[in-house]
Design a protein around this motif. Structure first.
Motif, PDB file in Angstrom:
ATOM      1  N   PRO A 280      -1.690  10.367   1.633  1.00  0.00           N
ATOM      2  CA  PRO A 280      -1.371   9.040   2.172  1.00  0.00           C
ATOM      3  C   PRO A 280      -2.520   8.050   2.025  1.00  0.00           C
ATOM      4  N   VAL A 281      -2.150   6.774   2.030  1.00  0.00           N
ATOM      5  CA  VAL A 281      -3.120   5.713   2.249  1.00  0.00           C
ATOM      6  C   VAL A 281      -3.565   5.785   3.709  1.00  0.00           C
ATOM      7  N   VAL A 282      -4.865   5.622   3.945  1.00  0.00           N
ATOM      8  CA  VAL A 282      -5.403   5.757   5.301  1.00  0.00           C
ATOM      9  C   VAL A 282      -6.222   4.510   5.648  1.00  0.00           C
ATOM     10  N   ASN A 283      -5.956   3.981   6.826  1.00  0.00           N
ATOM     11  CA  ASN A 283      -6.770   2.892   7.377  1.00  0.00           C
ATOM     12  C   ASN A 283      -6.896   1.707   6.425  1.00  0.00           C
ATOM     13  N   ALA A 284      -5.779   1.234   5.933  1.00  0.00           N
ATOM     14  CA  ALA A 284      -5.747  -0.003   5.149  1.00  0.00           C
ATOM     15  C   ALA A 284      -5.093  -1.070   6.021  1.00  0.00           C
ATOM     16  N   HIS A 285      -5.877  -2.027   6.486  1.00  0.00           N
ATOM     17  CA  HIS A 285      -5.418  -2.987   7.486  1.00  0.00           C
ATOM     18  C   HIS A 285      -5.292  -4.385   6.882  1.00  0.00           C
TER      19      HIS A 285
ATOM     20  N   GLU B  66       3.910   2.555   2.515  1.00  0.00           N
ATOM     21  CA  GLU B  66       4.703   3.758   2.317  1.00  0.00           C
ATOM     22  C   GLU B  66       3.755   4.936   2.185  1.00  0.00           C
ATOM     23  N   TYR B  67       4.013   5.992   2.938  1.00  0.00           N
ATOM     24  CA  TYR B  67       3.116   7.146   3.011  1.00  0.00           C
ATOM     25  C   TYR B  67       1.730   6.661   3.448  1.00  0.00           C
ATOM     26  N   ALA B  68       1.660   6.179   4.669  1.00  0.00           N
ATOM     27  CA  ALA B  68       0.427   5.576   5.173  1.00  0.00           C
ATOM     28  C   ALA B  68       0.118   6.093   6.572  1.00  0.00           C
ATOM     29  N   VAL B  69      -1.166   6.250   6.856  1.00  0.00           N
ATOM     30  CA  VAL B  69      -1.639   6.746   8.148  1.00  0.00           C
ATOM     31  C   VAL B  69      -2.655   5.749   8.705  1.00  0.00           C
ATOM     32  N   GLY B  70      -2.448   5.343   9.945  1.00  0.00           N
ATOM     33  CA  GLY B  70      -3.433   4.512  10.622  1.00  0.00           C
ATOM     34  C   GLY B  70      -3.608   3.145  10.011  1.00  0.00           C
TER      35      GLY B  70
ATOM     36  N   PHE C 121       0.856  -1.179   0.000  1.00  0.00           N
ATOM     37  CA  PHE C 121       0.000   0.000   0.000  1.00  0.00           C
ATOM     38  C   PHE C 121       0.896   1.235   0.000  1.00  0.00           C
ATOM     39  N   ARG C 122       0.650   2.125  -0.936  1.00  0.00           N
ATOM     40  CA  ARG C 122       1.504   3.308  -1.056  1.00  0.00           C
ATOM     41  C   ARG C 122       0.656   4.542  -1.335  1.00  0.00           C
ATOM     42  N   GLY C 123       0.888   5.582  -0.536  1.00  0.00           N
ATOM     43  CA  GLY C 123       0.238   6.856  -0.805  1.00  0.00           C
ATOM     44  C   GLY C 123       0.824   7.509  -2.041  1.00  0.00           C
ATOM     45  N   THR C 124       0.224   8.616  -2.431  1.00  0.00           N
ATOM     46  CA  THR C 124       0.619   9.314  -3.653  1.00  0.00           C
ATOM     47  C   THR C 124       1.432  10.548  -3.303  1.00  0.00           C
ATOM     48  N   THR C 125       2.595  10.682  -3.916  1.00  0.00           N
ATOM     49  CA  THR C 125       3.389  11.901  -3.750  1.00  0.00           C
ATOM     50  C   THR C 125       3.017  12.877  -4.860  1.00  0.00           C
ATOM     51  N   THR C 126       2.888  14.125  -4.503  1.00  0.00           N
ATOM     52  CA  THR C 126       2.507  15.150  -5.478  1.00  0.00           C
ATOM     53  C   THR C 126       3.747  15.905  -5.939  1.00  0.00           C
ATOM     54  N   ASP C 127       3.535  16.786  -6.908  1.00  0.00           N
ATOM     55  CA  ASP C 127       4.632  17.621  -7.407  1.00  0.00           C
ATOM     56  C   ASP C 127       4.789  18.905  -6.603  1.00  0.00           C
TER      57      ASP C 127
ATOM     58  N   GLY D 263      -4.813  19.866   7.714  1.00  0.00           N
ATOM     59  CA  GLY D 263      -5.265  18.545   7.316  1.00  0.00           C
ATOM     60  C   GLY D 263      -4.430  17.905   6.233  1.00  0.00           C
ATOM     61  N   GLN D 264      -3.602  18.681   5.571  1.00  0.00           N
ATOM     62  CA  GLN D 264      -2.724  18.104   4.560  1.00  0.00           C
ATOM     63  C   GLN D 264      -1.584  17.328   5.224  1.00  0.00           C
ATOM     64  N   TRP D 265      -1.027  16.391   4.453  1.00  0.00           N
ATOM     65  CA  TRP D 265       0.137  15.634   4.900  1.00  0.00           C
ATOM     66  C   TRP D 265       1.321  15.991   4.018  1.00  0.00           C
ATOM     67  N   TRP D 266       2.468  16.189   4.672  1.00  0.00           N
ATOM     68  CA  TRP D 266       3.692  16.553   3.972  1.00  0.00           C
ATOM     69  C   TRP D 266       4.837  15.679   4.482  1.00  0.00           C
ATOM     70  N   ALA D 267       5.691  15.261   3.566  1.00  0.00           N
ATOM     71  CA  ALA D 267       6.944  14.601   3.936  1.00  0.00           C
ATOM     72  C   ALA D 267       8.012  15.677   4.023  1.00  0.00           C
ATOM     73  N   VAL D 268       8.577  15.860   5.210  1.00  0.00           N
ATOM     74  CA  VAL D 268       9.563  16.913   5.418  1.00  0.00           C
ATOM     75  C   VAL D 268      10.892  16.280   5.807  1.00  0.00           C
TER      76      VAL D 268
END
Length: 712
Positions: A287-292, A315-319, A194-200, A229-234
């Protein structure tokens, strides 16, 4: 064909499809009339093959059919389906079924409440791959729960961006024989990835001022680029002059507040100070959210990075939680995570991976750049690591146990990429913190380990404010016969611990708190280095017990203090060799041992608070010095020293330059040897000497005073 109403009701009850039929008869695509012309009639067929053979031309749009099984009636693949005359969806044999004549339009769609079973796709065992069924279910937004009730076979590596879904394999075995090849060095090529999406969207800037430790407020060039509410990789740029991957900050964070035009608040208290001029890069992610994923008995296949298999990665996942995965032969980590936050990994296990030598392989779980995770109730046998926390923070590892770690790796580890605020509680197995090499920084902060049992524990790199409580290190002949516990003298607090060999090292000096070892028990081998050469920080032993000591070495220059400790020497043991610039002995009991300062530098020795020396030792002196160049200052108060060996000296000073003062002390038996030529000054008064011979003592004068004692 149609069946009577009474038989139909019995079929509905038996199949558990009554609710779906009611739903199917009331809902239609683009039509309020979903039911057939005679709502009391529901069509029934035995198998999917029979369903596909139905003549659909006379069927009204929305016709509901009960399928008694996929291959045979009552084989577990029972379902209700609904006819959609205009559908062009792709046939997958489960949620979408095309009539056998493959018309351009017209499909049977499975009716469900959001929970779907692999058996409705015809997968009743692990004889045929279930990959197509898996893709169909995960990629269907109307499905939120996928269940397996039989063993399954997967031969593809699946990458999903899906949120809000749960896969429960019911404790059945997942096979991966013949799985497609992975790519090079890819621990994210799992069966279920499971992988979230990175934006430009990126924001890069240099810090105009220092960002303090434990702040959640960060400066940015323009806060309008961010939204709550946004998610950022810093991440911060690598440390100048450091390792290629040495960064203090690398996390996926949520924006919790726009403070002003140039400041935002994030959902993370930064663990390390960032100096002005350091460069930050922010990259927005979805991010991907709540994928168990739950309850899988996984059987790996292949023995290298290409043919090997493993079940889950995020990768890039929450909860996203994982529980109940029990793996055998998984190549990469069973549960691999990077850029994740708020997750649980519970009741999982790994036995016998193909390798424990290949870097990154043979783990139960690894977390990289992760926050707020919990790993609990997990076990491993013969693996490289049970748990690896790399560049992660605010995570806990509870009640996890690793065995078979003699030739593999330590079950509990961190890379040393600036981890902070981690808790290990009630675990067992080898532990090695922040020791993967300079490439990552060999740094960690505020790591707490309590109620841990192992045969080797090392935390001697740049680990600041380490707290150890009730650690038991028991020597094991098949691994570390020394039973070693090692810590970094940078704010370490070691309480109630037991080990055979204990050592204090020093690689950093970041802490403001003292290094204290209290209420511990050690049994060091002969000649063990208790305080290593680089140690300059003060080290304080409080109420500790040292058994069988023989020539232990305090080599570092930093101050060393023993308070109310019990030190017992082995038979004919050498005294402790002390290189510390400042040795202080407050109270305690020292039997058949003693202290000999090395005089490699100027040193001071303070003995006070009723310290008790007894017995004898190999050097025949409780307190003495070597013939080094340093000047030694001796301050002895309220010492009680006794020996039955007539040749053993309570104090022997015969070399170098010394300043000596002893007051209010009691000496019983043995000798006092204070060579006048070695004393720049001497004060020996108000002491009791009972049966003690003076084999050397300076005469009273301007720099010496030795009267006023009680001699018996």
């Amino acid at each position: 064909m149609s069946v009577p109403a009474s038989s139909r009701r019995h079929l509905l009850r038996a199949s558990g499809l009554a609710g779906l039929v009611v739903a199917g008869s009331a809902v239609a695509s683009g039509s309020a009339q979903a039911a057939p012309g005679h709502p009391a009639d529901v069509t029934r067929v035995d198998t999917v093959t029979a369903l596909r053979a139905l003549n659909t031309k006379p069927l009204p749009d929305g016709t509901v059919v009960l399928v008694a099984g996929h291959h045979t009636p009552a084989d577990g693949g029972a379902m209700a389906v609904r006819w959609n005359r205009t559908s062009k969806a792709t046939h997958n044999g489960g949620t979408v079924i095309t009539p056998a004549k493959n018309p351009t339009t017209g499909r049977w769609h499975q009716l469900h409440t959001g929970t779907v079973d692999f058996r409705t796709f015809g997968h009743l065992d692990a004889k045929t791959p279930a990959d197509t069924a898996l893709d169909a279910m995960v990629n269907d937004p109307t499905i939120h729960r996928i269940e397996a009730h039989t063993d399954l076979l997967f031969t593809r590596r699946h990458l999903f961006t899906r949120s809000h879904i749960e896969l429960d394999f019911g404790g059945h075995r997942v096979h991966t024989e013949g799985i497609e090849k992975n790519t090079h060095d890819n621990p994210f090529g799992a069966v279920l990835s499971f992988r979230g999406t990175t934006t430009d969207t990126r924001v890069e800037h240099a810090l105009a001022a220092k960002v303090i430790e434990l702040t959640d407020t960060f400066p940015v060039p323009d806060s309008k680029a961010f939204a709550v509410g946004q998610w950022w990789a810093v991440q911060v740029a690598p440390v100048e002059g450091g390792g290629a991957d040495e960064r203090e900050l690398q996390k996926m964070v949520e924006i919790t507040e726009i403070i002003d035009a140039t400041h935002i608040r994030i959902g993370y208290l930064n663990g390390w100070e960032l100096a002005a001029g350091r460069r930050l890069t922010w990259r927005r992610v979805e991010p991907v959210v709540n994928a168990h994923v739950r309850n899988m008995d996984f059987e790996g296949a292949g023995d290298d990075e290409y043919t090997g298999s493993h079940p889950v990665s995020y990768e890039y996942a929450v909860g996203c939680d994982v529980s109940g995965i029990h793996a055998t032969g998984s190549f990469w980590p069973v549960i691999m995570r990077r850029w994740c936050t708020r997750f649980r990994t519970e009741q999982c296990s790994l036995k016998n991976p193909p390798t424990v030598e290949y870097g990154g392989a043979g783990y139960l779980t690894q977390q990289i750049y992760c926050l707020y995770g919990r790993v609990a109730d997990c076990t491993t046998s013969n693996v490289r690591h049970l748990n690896d926390l790399t560049a992660s923070a605010y995570c806990t590892v509870v009640n996890c146990h690793g065995d078979g770690d003699d030739a593999g790796g330590n079950p509990f580890t961190t890379h040393g990429q600036y981890e902070h605020d981690l808790l290990f509680d009630g675990n067992s197995g080898l532990m090695d913190i922040a020791n993967s090499g300079a490439q990552w920084g060999i740094s960690a902060k505020r790591i707490t380990v309590r109620r841990h049992v192992c045969s080797w524990f090392t935390a001697n790199t740049k680990i600041t404010d380490l707290t150890l409580e009730d650690i038991t290190v028991i020597a094991r002949p098949t691994f570390d016969q020394a039973g070693t516990l090692t810590v970094n003298a940078d704010g370490a607090q070691v309480r109630g611990c037991t080990a055979k060999t204990f050592a204090v090292a020093q690689r950093s000096a970041r802490s403001t708190r003292p290094t204290v070892i209290s209420d511990c028990s050690f049994e060091p081998p002969a000649g063990a280095v208790l305080v290593q050469t680089p140690v300059t920080a003060p080290v304080h032993f409080v109420r500790c017990t040292f058994k069988g000591v023989d020539g232990a070495i305090l080599r570092g220059a930093g101050p060393v203090r023993f308070t109310d400790c019990t030190v017992t020497g082995a038979d004919d043991a050498a005294p402790l060799s002390v290189g510390s610039a400042d040795l202080r002995i407050d109270g305690g009991s020292y039997g058949n041992t003693g202290f000999e300062v090395s005089a490699v530098r100027d040193q001071s020795v303070t003995v006070t608070s009723g310290a008790r020396f007894s017995g004898s030792n190999k050097a025949r002196a409780f307190l003495g010095r070597a013939a080094g160049p340093g000047t030694v200052t001796w301050d002895i108060t309220a010492l009680n020293s006794s020996t039955t060996d007539a040749a053993t000296a309570h104090v022997r000073i015969e070399d170098g330059t010394n300043h000596y003062a002893a007051t209010g002390s009691r000496f019983t038996g043995g000798v006092l040897h204070l060579a006048p030529t070695a004393l720049a000054s001497a004060l020996h008064t108000t002491c009791v000497e009972h049966g003690t011979r003076r084999t050397a003592m300076p005469q009273n004068g301007d720099s010496a005073r030795t009267d006023g004692n009680l001699l018996r």
